[in-house]
Write a protein that holds these residues in place. Structure first.
Motif, mmCIF file in Angstrom:
data_model
loop_
_atom_site.group_PDB
_atom_site.id
_atom_site.type_symbol
_atom_site.label_atom_id
_atom_site.label_comp_id
_atom_site.label_asym_id
_atom_site.label_seq_id
_atom_site.Cartn_x
_atom_site.Cartn_y
_atom_site.Cartn_z
ATOM 1 N N LEU A 1 0.838 -1.212 0.000
ATOM 2 C CA LEU A 1 0.000 0.000 0.000
ATOM 3 C C LEU A 1 0.868 1.256 0.000
ATOM 4 O O LEU A 1 0.617 2.196 -0.761
ATOM 5 N N SER A 2 1.879 1.258 0.837
ATOM 6 C CA SER A 2 2.783 2.410 0.878
ATOM 7 C C SER A 2 3.488 2.593 -0.457
ATOM 8 O O SER A 2 3.609 3.717 -0.957
ATOM 9 N N ALA B 1 -4.415 1.056 -5.050
ATOM 10 C CA ALA B 1 -4.342 1.190 -3.592
ATOM 11 C C ALA B 1 -5.741 1.188 -2.991
ATOM 12 O O ALA B 1 -5.979 0.557 -1.953
ATOM 13 N N GLY B 2 -6.668 1.879 -3.631
ATOM 14 C CA GLY B 2 -8.048 1.885 -3.147
ATOM 15 C C GLY B 2 -8.660 0.499 -3.154
ATOM 16 O O GLY B 2 -9.345 0.101 -2.206
ATOM 17 N N LEU B 3 -8.398 -0.268 -4.202
ATOM 18 C CA LEU B 3 -8.910 -1.644 -4.260
ATOM 19 C C LEU B 3 -8.261 -2.516 -3.198
ATOM 20 O O LEU B 3 -8.924 -3.346 -2.573
ATOM 21 N N LEU B 4 -6.963 -2.336 -2.985
ATOM 22 C CA LEU B 4 -6.249 -3.123 -1.986
ATOM 23 C C LEU B 4 -6.724 -2.774 -0.576
ATOM 24 O O LEU B 4 -6.823 -3.652 0.281
ATOM 25 N N GLY C 1 -6.097 -12.298 -3.039
ATOM 26 C CA GLY C 1 -5.097 -12.688 -4.030
ATOM 27 C C GLY C 1 -5.089 -11.817 -5.276
ATOM 28 O O GLY C 1 -4.029 -11.455 -5.783
ATOM 29 N N TRP C 2 -6.268 -11.467 -5.766
ATOM 30 C CA TRP C 2 -6.272 -10.701 -7.012
ATOM 31 C C TRP C 2 -5.850 -9.255 -6.800
ATOM 32 O O TRP C 2 -5.251 -8.646 -7.692
ATOM 33 N N THR C 3 -6.127 -8.674 -5.641
ATOM 34 C CA THR C 3 -5.713 -7.281 -5.429
ATOM 35 C C THR C 3 -4.214 -7.181 -5.169
ATOM 36 O O THR C 3 -3.582 -6.217 -5.597
ATOM 37 N N THR C 4 -3.632 -8.178 -4.485
ATOM 38 C CA THR C 4 -2.177 -8.150 -4.315
ATOM 39 C C THR C 4 -1.488 -8.411 -5.647
ATOM 40 O O THR C 4 -0.470 -7.797 -5.957
ATOM 41 N N GLY C 5 -2.071 -9.289 -6.453
ATOM 42 C CA GLY C 5 -1.535 -9.527 -7.800
ATOM 43 C C GLY C 5 -1.666 -8.297 -8.686
ATOM 44 O O GLY C 5 -0.779 -7.997 -9.487
ATOM 45 N N LEU C 6 -2.774 -7.590 -8.525
ATOM 46 C CA LEU C 6 -2.977 -6.350 -9.281
ATOM 47 C C LEU C 6 -1.905 -5.317 -8.918
ATOM 48 O O LEU C 6 -1.361 -4.641 -9.792
ATOM 49 N N ALA D 1 7.535 -5.366 -2.917
ATOM 50 C CA ALA D 1 6.477 -5.496 -1.910
ATOM 51 C C ALA D 1 5.269 -6.242 -2.462
ATOM 52 O O ALA D 1 4.666 -7.066 -1.765
ATOM 53 N N GLY D 2 4.902 -5.955 -3.708
ATOM 54 C CA GLY D 2 3.777 -6.661 -4.319
ATOM 55 C C GLY D 2 4.053 -8.142 -4.471
ATOM 56 O O GLY D 2 3.182 -8.981 -4.226
ATOM 57 N N GLY D 3 5.280 -8.484 -4.864
ATOM 58 C CA GLY D 3 5.661 -9.895 -4.953
ATOM 59 C C GLY D 3 5.616 -10.569 -3.595
ATOM 60 O O GLY D 3 5.126 -11.696 -3.456
ATOM 61 N N ALA D 4 6.121 -9.873 -2.579
ATOM 62 C CA ALA D 4 6.089 -10.432 -1.220
ATOM 63 C C ALA D 4 4.654 -10.616 -0.747
ATOM 64 O O ALA D 4 4.319 -11.637 -0.133
ATOM 65 N N ALA D 5 3.780 -9.651 -1.027
ATOM 66 C CA ALA D 5 2.380 -9.764 -0.618
ATOM 67 C C ALA D 5 1.699 -10.942 -1.310
ATOM 68 O O ALA D 5 0.914 -11.662 -0.684
ATOM 69 N N CYS D 6 2.015 -11.152 -2.568
ATOM 70 C CA CYS D 6 1.446 -12.299 -3.290
ATOM 71 C C CYS D 6 1.931 -13.605 -2.683
ATOM 72 O O CYS D 6 1.149 -14.552 -2.501
ATOM 73 N N LEU D 7 3.223 -13.681 -2.370
ATOM 74 C CA LEU D 7 3.771 -14.912 -1.798
ATOM 75 C C LEU D 7 3.204 -15.180 -0.405
ATOM 76 O O LEU D 7 2.884 -16.319 -0.078
#
Length: 138
Positions: free
Chosen positions: A31-32, A65-68, A74-79, A125-131
């Motif tokens: 998000l940050s 960020a708003g969607l997250l 899973g789809w919002t972190t992938g987005l 960060a997005g990759g880490a959130a997905c994992l």
């Protein structure tokens, strides 16, 4: 307020109120990192860079960020990861980035470097959130 009488009522009530807002540190970092490119583009505009009336590099991360924030799954972190890759590749390939870095305008150079660092952080960060999200499901 009525008290549930069995476990099934308690579970269904809990599910109804679960908005999926539990956020791991990786999601908070994502998000940050989504907000930083938008801020750096605003800095570039303030420094005199030419952007369209509605800059996609500013709007797309804010929407992601708003969607997250609204729903962490899973789809919002992938987005978020996809946004970082999409805008990051675009920022590297566009000739404007090179022009900004060689402009001699200190504010423009600093905001462009900040954007590149923010996009790199967003991909990480997005990759880490997905994992983390994938590991939590397993």
């Amino acid at each position: 307020m009525e008290t549930p009488t069995n476990i099934r009522e308690t579970t269904s009530t809990t599910r109804r109120h679960d908005s999926g807002t539990a956020r791991t540190p990786a999601v908070i970092a994502t998000l940050s990192a989504l907000l930083l490119p938008a801020a750096s583009i605003a800095g570039q505009i303030a420094a005199g860079a030419q952007y369209p009336a509605v800059p996609p590099g500013l709007v797309i991360p804010l929407v992601a960020a708003g969607l997250l924030i609204r729903r962490t799954n899973g789809w919002t972190t992938g987005l978020a990861l996809g946004v970082g890759l999409f805008i990051g590749v675009g920022a590297v390939l566009t000739p404007n980035t090179g022009d900004h870095l060689s402009s001699g305008n200190t504010a423009l150079i600093a905001s462009t470097v900040a954007e590149l660092v923010a996009l790199t952080a967003l991909v990480i960060a997005g990759g880490a959130a997905c994992l983390v999200r994938k590991a939590a499901r397993a």
